[in-house]
Design a protein around this motif. Sequence first.
Motif, PDB file in Angstrom:
ATOM      1  N   ALA A  95       0.825  -1.203   0.000  1.00 28.30           N
ATOM      2  CA  ALA A  95       0.000   0.000   0.000  1.00 28.30           C
ATOM      3  C   ALA A  95       0.861   1.256   0.000  1.00 28.30           C
ATOM      4  CB  ALA A  95      -0.931  -0.001   1.211  1.00 28.30           C
ATOM      5  N   GLN A  96       1.958   1.232   0.771  1.00 25.88           N
ATOM      6  CA  GLN A  96       2.856   2.383   0.825  1.00 25.88           C
ATOM      7  C   GLN A  96       3.481   2.651  -0.540  1.00 25.88           C
ATOM      8  OE1 GLN A  96       4.057   4.629   3.733  1.00 25.88           O
ATOM      9  NE2 GLN A  96       4.062   5.508   1.680  1.00 25.88           N
ATOM     10  N   ARG A 100       2.932   5.974  -2.779  1.00 22.45           N
ATOM     11  CA  ARG A 100       4.110   6.744  -3.190  1.00 22.45           C
ATOM     12  C   ARG A 100       4.115   6.964  -4.706  1.00 22.45           C
ATOM     13  NH1 ARG A 100       7.888   3.433  -1.197  1.00 22.45           N
ATOM     14  NH2 ARG A 100       7.979   4.397   0.854  1.00 22.45           N
ATOM     15  N   GLN A 101       3.806   5.896  -5.447  1.00 19.74           N
ATOM     16  CA  GLN A 101       3.817   6.019  -6.898  1.00 19.74           C
ATOM     17  C   GLN A 101       2.707   6.938  -7.388  1.00 19.74           C
ATOM     18  OE1 GLN A 101       6.140   5.260  -8.734  1.00 19.74           O
ATOM     19  NE2 GLN A 101       5.310   5.535 -10.778  1.00 19.74           N
ATOM     20  N   ARG A 102       1.543   6.890  -6.766  1.00 14.34           N
ATOM     21  CA  ARG A 102       0.461   7.806  -7.169  1.00 14.34           C
ATOM     22  C   ARG A 102       0.873   9.258  -6.947  1.00 14.34           C
ATOM     23  NH1 ARG A 102      -2.965   3.709  -5.044  1.00 14.34           N
ATOM     24  NH2 ARG A 102      -2.999   4.693  -2.990  1.00 14.34           N
ATOM     25  N   ILE A 219      15.927   6.742  -5.061  1.00 14.85           N
ATOM     26  CA  ILE A 219      15.353   6.224  -6.297  1.00 14.85           C
ATOM     27  C   ILE A 219      13.977   5.625  -6.016  1.00 14.85           C
ATOM     28  CG2 ILE A 219      15.666   4.583  -8.196  1.00 14.85           C
ATOM     29  CD1 ILE A 219      18.700   4.663  -7.574  1.00 14.85           C
ATOM     30  N   ILE A 220      12.987   6.056  -6.787  1.00  9.76           N
ATOM     31  CA  ILE A 220      11.653   5.480  -6.705  1.00  9.76           C
ATOM     32  C   ILE A 220      11.458   4.611  -7.938  1.00  9.76           C
ATOM     33  CG2 ILE A 220       9.190   5.908  -6.405  1.00  9.76           C
ATOM     34  CD1 ILE A 220      10.908   7.116  -4.188  1.00  9.76           C
ATOM     35  N   LEU A 226      10.940   2.468  -2.686  1.00  7.10           N
ATOM     36  CA  LEU A 226      12.015   3.437  -2.466  1.00  7.10           C
ATOM     37  C   LEU A 226      13.339   2.698  -2.289  1.00  7.10           C
ATOM     38  CD1 LEU A 226      13.206   6.230  -1.767  1.00  7.10           C
ATOM     39  CD2 LEU A 226      12.412   5.873   0.587  1.00  7.10           C
ATOM     40  N   VAL A 227      14.320   3.058  -3.119  1.00  5.37           N
ATOM     41  CA  VAL A 227      15.663   2.475  -3.036  1.00  5.37           C
ATOM     42  C   VAL A 227      16.624   3.614  -2.712  1.00  5.37           C
ATOM     43  CG1 VAL A 227      17.494   1.246  -4.261  1.00  5.37           C
ATOM     44  CG2 VAL A 227      15.090   0.692  -4.720  1.00  5.37           C
TER      45      VAL A 227
END
Length: 242
Positions: A95-96, A100-102, A219-220, A226-227
């Motif tokens: 979900a996170q 985040r991507q949205r 980096i997403i 998240l990296v």
Amino acid sequence: MTRRFQIGAVSLAMAAAALLAVGTTVSASEAQTSRAALAKVLPNEKPTSVQPTPIDGLFQVEIGPQVMYMTGDGRYLIDGAIVDLETRENLAEKAQNEARQRAIEAMGEDQMIVFEAPDAEHEITVFTDIDCGYCRKLHQQVEGYAEEGISVRYLFYPRSGIDTPSYEKAVSVWCADDQHQAMTEAKNGNSIPSKTCDNPVQRHMELGELMGIRGTPAIILENGQLVPGFVEPKRLAQVLEQ
């Protein structure tokens, strides 16, 4: 203390208290009641969504790129992993990532500086600081990412803050006639003409803060994962293919 924790553990705790105060009960209207109560105590942090989870009585609360969980009676707040032991899937992490991507996509590519791969198969979004050593190392590999079919989309995150030299460099890059050339020159430590214009740098920073970004590069991935830190092109291509 990160901004995410401040909103999650303090403000939402206040929201939980407010839910108790209005005397909610376990019913089909819990999500609507929760949203209304949250709106009262968090006027500047309006929930993006409040929705049920596979766990009876537990609701998923999203505030932009942040995800927390609250019981329907407003008493308990959960900010952590929720694992389905049958599938071994971390529902909270999924979900996170999606939230985040949205949030990234809501920013829009027209508000980013994009180094597009000719035959792109993947894209990453990178919070970057012009003066960050590993950010410069990542940019030096931008052609390597392109060779791996990875487009690089930049958002600015000058760690020194607003109205600092790093911030001003980010604004100058955005306002340059050739953003790509200006970015490369600045990343190489070369001077670029100082310019100002309407720019999204502060909005980039605010989004990064909501996501809890503390270091760069961040980096997403396409799935919102998240990296943190620099990842060399071939290794990143392997990660994206998994």
